[in-house]
Design an enzyme around this catalytic site. Sequence first.
Site, short mmCIF file in Angstrom:
data_model
loop_
_atom_site.label_atom_id
_atom_site.label_comp_id
_atom_site.label_asym_id
_atom_site.label_seq_id
_atom_site.Cartn_x
_atom_site.Cartn_y
_atom_site.Cartn_z
N CYS A 44 -12.14 -8.29 -8.18
CA CYS A 44 -11.51 -7.15 -8.84
C CYS A 44 -9.98 -7.27 -8.72
O CYS A 44 -9.46 -7.84 -7.77
CB CYS A 44 -11.98 -5.85 -8.17
SG CYS A 44 -11.28 -4.38 -8.94
N ASP A 46 -7.95 -5.02 -8.06
CA ASP A 46 -7.44 -4.07 -7.07
C ASP A 46 -6.50 -4.75 -6.07
O ASP A 46 -6.82 -5.81 -5.52
CB ASP A 46 -8.65 -3.47 -6.32
CG ASP A 46 -8.27 -2.24 -5.51
OD1 ASP A 46 -7.38 -2.34 -4.66
OD2 ASP A 46 -8.88 -1.17 -5.74
N ARG A 48 -5.86 -4.12 -3.16
CA ARG A 48 -6.30 -4.12 -1.77
C ARG A 48 -7.35 -5.18 -1.47
O ARG A 48 -7.89 -5.23 -0.36
CB ARG A 48 -6.85 -2.73 -1.41
CG ARG A 48 -5.81 -1.64 -1.50
CD ARG A 48 -6.45 -0.27 -1.57
NE ARG A 48 -7.24 -0.10 -2.79
CZ ARG A 48 -7.94 0.99 -3.08
NH1 ARG A 48 -7.97 1.99 -2.23
NH2 ARG A 48 -8.61 1.07 -4.22
N HIS A 100 -16.13 -4.71 -4.51
CA HIS A 100 -15.69 -4.00 -3.29
C HIS A 100 -16.08 -2.52 -3.37
O HIS A 100 -16.01 -1.91 -4.44
CB HIS A 100 -14.18 -4.15 -3.08
CG HIS A 100 -13.35 -3.49 -4.13
ND1 HIS A 100 -12.66 -2.33 -3.91
CD2 HIS A 100 -13.11 -3.82 -5.43
CE1 HIS A 100 -12.02 -1.98 -5.02
NE2 HIS A 100 -12.27 -2.86 -5.96
N CYS A 103 -14.44 0.80 -5.44
CA CYS A 103 -13.83 0.23 -6.65
C CYS A 103 -13.57 1.33 -7.72
O CYS A 103 -14.50 2.01 -8.16
CB CYS A 103 -14.76 -0.83 -7.22
SG CYS A 103 -14.08 -1.66 -8.67
#
Length: 213
Positions: A44, A46, A48, A100, A103
């Site tokens: 992803c 993202d 993080r 994750h 998400c």
Amino acid sequence: MKSDKYEQIFKRNKIWAEDASKKDKDFFSNLYKQQQPEFLCIGCSDSRVPANTVTGLDIGDLFVHRNIANVVSNNDMNLMAVIQYAVEQLKVKHIVVCGHYGCGGVQAAMKQESYGLLDHWLKNIRDVYRIHYEELEMEHDETKRFDRLVELNVLEQSENVVKTPYVQESYIKNGFPTVHGWVYDMRNGKLIDLNLDFEQELKKVQKVYKLNE
Ligand code: CO
């Protein structure tokens, strides 16, 4: 206007590059010549969930593709090219789809709201919800349902990787790559292997999507 953070990037980069060269003077020249990553990671976007950091793998170890909610769509020429290149040219041994918990893309797909252009992308995850509708609707705890959709999305997207002709052809010919589904738990930093049975998955997929002789 440039922020302090922006300015710091180049200062930090200089220190990092000098440090790496001090430790191994051929570090960059060797990497420049070629890459031989064993893994393709589809994760992803993202901020993080940086693939190299959470796996502890070094520069050169990981070929990476990231998009919102780690979707594998056969209409996505970008990702299809990444898979073909990784399999046929780099000859990666493992392809990992890594989702994750928490998400935002998966969470948005669970809501019956319109997000404009993004809806076309989220449709891929809403399809996963539709396929597993009964299981998901039976779970009344919202967090658990959200976590489960993250896992099911990883499994469905992994299956989409297995459906590609490059993966099937290479596996029959060379015995690799194998496909794995992982979830990264942002709550504690741990990676979870969903233990996808690749051989079983390939057999299942090939009943309908057999693309090799
Ligand atoms: Co995400």
